[in-house]
Design an enzyme around this catalytic site. Structure first.
Site, PDB file in Angstrom:
ATOM      1  N   GLU A 202       0.827  -1.214   0.000  1.00 49.41           N
ATOM      2  CA  GLU A 202       0.000   0.000   0.000  1.00 49.41           C
ATOM      3  C   GLU A 202       0.859   1.261   0.000  1.00 49.41           C
ATOM      4  O   GLU A 202       0.374   2.356   0.208  1.00 49.41           O
ATOM      5  CB  GLU A 202      -0.929  -0.009   1.217  1.00 49.41           C
ATOM      6  CG  GLU A 202      -1.919  -1.169   1.198  1.00 49.41           C
ATOM      7  CD  GLU A 202      -2.840  -1.222   2.405  1.00 49.41           C
ATOM      8  OE1 GLU A 202      -2.644  -0.430   3.355  1.00 49.41           O
ATOM      9  OE2 GLU A 202      -3.758  -2.066   2.406  1.00 49.41           O
TER      10      GLU A 202
ATOM     11  N   THR B 244       0.206   1.418  10.479  1.00 50.71           N
ATOM     12  CA  THR B 244       0.395   1.163   9.048  1.00 50.71           C
ATOM     13  C   THR B 244       0.380   2.459   8.244  1.00 50.71           C
ATOM     14  O   THR B 244       0.730   2.460   7.068  1.00 50.71           O
ATOM     15  CB  THR B 244      -0.706   0.227   8.498  1.00 50.71           C
ATOM     16  OG1 THR B 244      -1.990   0.845   8.663  1.00 50.71           O
ATOM     17  CG2 THR B 244      -0.688  -1.121   9.200  1.00 50.71           C
TER      18      THR B 244
ATOM     19  N   GLY C 271      -1.049   8.916  13.781  1.00 49.22           N
ATOM     20  CA  GLY C 271      -2.193   8.405  14.528  1.00 49.22           C
ATOM     21  C   GLY C 271      -1.946   6.967  14.931  1.00 49.22           C
ATOM     22  O   GLY C 271      -0.808   6.515  15.039  1.00 49.22           O
TER      23      GLY C 271
ATOM     24  N   GLU D  72     -10.195  -2.236  15.887  1.00 46.00           N
ATOM     25  CA  GLU D  72     -10.799  -3.569  16.047  1.00 46.00           C
ATOM     26  C   GLU D  72     -10.318  -4.284  17.305  1.00 46.00           C
ATOM     27  O   GLU D  72     -10.635  -5.444  17.525  1.00 46.00           O
ATOM     28  CB  GLU D  72     -10.482  -4.437  14.814  1.00 46.00           C
ATOM     29  CG  GLU D  72     -11.377  -4.186  13.625  1.00 46.00           C
ATOM     30  CD  GLU D  72     -11.269  -2.763  13.081  1.00 46.00           C
ATOM     31  OE1 GLU D  72     -12.309  -2.163  12.813  1.00 46.00           O
ATOM     32  OE2 GLU D  72     -10.148  -2.253  12.931  1.00 46.00           O
TER      33      GLU D  72
ATOM     34  N   ASN E 152     -13.744   3.718  13.175  1.00 44.09           N
ATOM     35  CA  ASN E 152     -14.931   3.184  13.843  1.00 44.09           C
ATOM     36  C   ASN E 152     -14.756   3.021  15.348  1.00 44.09           C
ATOM     37  O   ASN E 152     -13.642   2.900  15.848  1.00 44.09           O
ATOM     38  CB  ASN E 152     -15.310   1.832  13.248  1.00 44.09           C
ATOM     39  CG  ASN E 152     -14.163   0.833  13.311  1.00 44.09           C
ATOM     40  OD1 ASN E 152     -13.289   0.845  12.448  1.00 44.09           O
ATOM     41  ND2 ASN E 152     -14.143  -0.021  14.329  1.00 44.09           N
TER      42      ASN E 152
ATOM     43  N   ASP F 223     -19.436  -0.437  10.902  1.00 41.35           N
ATOM     44  CA  ASP F 223     -18.042  -0.274  10.498  1.00 41.35           C
ATOM     45  C   ASP F 223     -17.905   0.591   9.250  1.00 41.35           C
ATOM     46  O   ASP F 223     -17.064   0.338   8.390  1.00 41.35           O
ATOM     47  CB  ASP F 223     -17.384  -1.638  10.270  1.00 41.35           C
ATOM     48  CG  ASP F 223     -15.858  -1.537  10.276  1.00 41.35           C
ATOM     49  OD1 ASP F 223     -15.328  -0.428  10.482  1.00 41.35           O
ATOM     50  OD2 ASP F 223     -15.198  -2.563  10.048  1.00 41.35           O
TER      51      ASP F 223
END
Length: 570
Positions: free
Chosen positions: A100, A194, A207, A212, A299, A342
């Site tokens: 990514e 990440t 951050g 989760e 979330n 979510d």
């Protein structure tokens, strides 16, 4: 942040990746003899970082600039000649896993990251390797959605990377030597990193992931020279997280909340703020003029079982602004209160001037939501000006999750996932890549499990239903969709817009495509052999423009893995 296609054939893999694991440093060599660092590499000044949006030579921020428009000002490659685009080189890393990364390019030197926190420095014209750093992960890593990394930040002669074991690492850009390392938070409590950091005024902003896992989200600022913590803003306030008991979402639709039941539950327990989630997945934007840091918050936790967390759950699912120097709160806007689907806010905000409701141009903020809307805000106070037409199907909003499973669209991946949007200033268009994955939402009572995966149920793909994606151009001054191109698979990874009137975006099936920025016509495509699920970048060296993108696939959507950076030129 949605985990992945749970219970649809890869659930076991997904849960294994999200579980707490004993991490080991990746071993093995590619047999590459490094070459001496380029003499062209020079320290990156604050003035360079401030002016990055107009710098066609380099790519200095993961999203191009502090405004995060992902707009490249060069136009050597354009909509009249892009059909002649060819590979300049392909660089293969040691790590075959989801990629990514958004590469950083400084004076012809490219810095890229892989899963498991490897960093490479390579020649941005030839692909030759200067150095390769492997972060030694600690004994515990706890991460959601695959072992990813979205890239480094740069300032002076230093690179900065967040790691899966929740560290912030500073490296010497010329040699790859580690200069310092500091713990951002305790990985045993579910924290991980990440995202690509942001550096400004000798501060590294980062951050946290972990929504989760029952974490308490935050944005922190560290000193670039020492790694010392300067300030912390918690995305979950200790008091006041119940909010205003909102009953409607940002678009005015009823969210079917039982407010009285929630208030009764809150009266019994107000001490759940430490496990309420609110991760910050993507790099913040920075408004230089007002010294404001603007970011989106993920979330609440647990994802689906809202009985554990009565109230609006501030500042989850929100756009938030804080002071750059102190980290103090300025304003927020919550898209979904007490989210049990979510559908968090993850795609990074974009700072551009927008038309207000009277047609006057004002400082604005854009955000592409998992709901499938592009939201347009007043940057001064966060108020919503307008939202776009829906870019993906919406169905049964907001049907509450049930033990048997309730169908509601969009599914938990979106809409617009973490994928960064791009903005073309002349066309006044924002470009979003979207997913369509029909899902049912199943809730299950679940107490806090102590830093382990904590969903409170499951999102399940609907068997036999078609999944697909699209690239959508939205007029930010009207909210109307200007054009849309459907793709065979759900889209995740991000977009790049250029002054050559092009938009670039990749797909999970390996296709990397160039679209006409104004019409959406596909003008060029190249098969990369693995999922192209990372945001593209562009730069110029010795008068020649290049387009670069990672092809490593994606764990979250189980797209074919790879290990390559593809670089293209005319």
């Amino acid at each position: 942040m949605a985990l992945r296609k749970i219970n649809n054939g890869i659930g076991a893999l997904g849960l294994a990746l999200c579980a707490m694991v004993q991490a080991q440093e990746i071993q093995g060599g590619a047999g590459i003899k490094p070459i001496p660092m380029s003499k062209s590499l020079a320290p990156v000044t604050q003035a360079m970082l401030d002016g990055a949006g107009k710098d066609a030579a380099n790519w200095l921020h993961s999203n191009g600039s502090y405004a995060q428009t992902r707009f490249y000002p060069g136009k050597q490659i354009n909509n009249t000649n892009v059909a002649k685009l060819r590979p300049a080189f392909v660089f293969q890393t040691e790590v075959v896993e989801s990629m990514e990364t958004a590469p950083i390019v400084i004076n012809g030197v490219m810095f890229l990251t892989t899963a498991f926190n490897h960093v490479y420095a390579i020649d941005a014209v030839t692909g030759e390797q200067f150095w390769h750093y492997k972060h030694k992960l600690g004994p515990v890593t706890t991460f959601c959605c695959g072992p990813n990394n979205k890239g480094v930040a740069v300032s002076g002669d230093k690179l900065f990377m967040g790691t899966l074991d929740a560290k912030l690492v500073a490296l010497d850009a010329k040699s790859g030597r580690k200069l310092w390392e500091t713990e951002i938070e305790d990985p045993e409590k579910g924290y991980s990193e990440t995202m690509a950091p942001t550096v400004i005024d000798d501060k590294v902003l980062i951050g946290t992931n972990g929504g989760e896992y029952g974490v308490r989200g935050f944005v922190k600022a560290f000193d670039v020279n020492s790694g010392k913590l300067l300030w912390t803003f918690y995305t979950i306030p200790e008091t006041g997280h119940e909010g205003v008991w909102a009953t409607k979402d940002a678009t005015g639709r009823d969210m079917k909340r039982d407010i009285e039941a929630e208030k009764a539950a809150l009266a019994k327990n107000k001490d759940f703020y430490k496990t309420l989630g609110g991760g910050v997945w993507m790099a913040p934007a920075v408004d230089r003029a007002s010294k404001t840091v603007i970011f989106v918050v993920g979330n609440p936790s647990p994802d689906l079982y809202g009985a554990e967390r009565p109230g609006d759950n501030l500042y989850t699912d929100s756009l938030v602004a804080i002071d750059l120097d102190s980290g103090k709160y300025k304003w927020h806007y919550q898209y979904i209160a007490h989210d049990v689907w979510d559908l968090d806010a993850v795609s990074p905000p974009i700072l551009v001037d927008v038309k207000d409701k009277d047609g006057k141009m004002i400082p604005g903020v854009l955000h592409g939501g998992k709901t499938g809307h592009v939201y347009v805000h007043d940057r001064r106070d966060g108020k919503l000006i307008r939202f776009s037409e829906a870019m993906v199907p919406q169905e049964n909003m907001w049907a509450l999750p049930t033990p048997q499973g309730a169908r509601m669209l969009p599914g938990a991946n979106g809409g617009v996932e973490w994928s960064p949007m791009a903005f073309h200033p002349a066309a006044r268009l924002a470009y979003a890549v979207n997913l369509h994955q029909p899902m049912t939402y199943q809730v299950e009572a679940s107490p806090y499990p102590g830093g382990k995966i904590w969903l409170g149920g499951a999102f399940k793909n609907v068997p036999g239903e078609e999944q697909w994606g699209n690239v959508t151009a939205v007029n930010i001054d009207t909210g109307k969709i200007a054009w849309q191109q459907k793709t065979d698979q759900p889209m995740i990874g991000g977009a790049l817009a250029t002054a050559g009137n092009l938009v670039f975006a990749g797909e999970g099936n390996g296709w990397f495509k160039a679209y006409d920025a104004k019409s959406g016509k596909v003008l060029w495509k190249f098969q990369c052999g693995a999922g192209v699920n990372a945001p593209p970048v562009s730069y110029t060296v010795n008068g020649k423009q290049y387009i670069a993108v990672a092809a490593g696939g994606n764990t979250q959507l189980d797209f074919k893995r790879g290990n390559s950076i593809f670089v293209f030129g005319l």
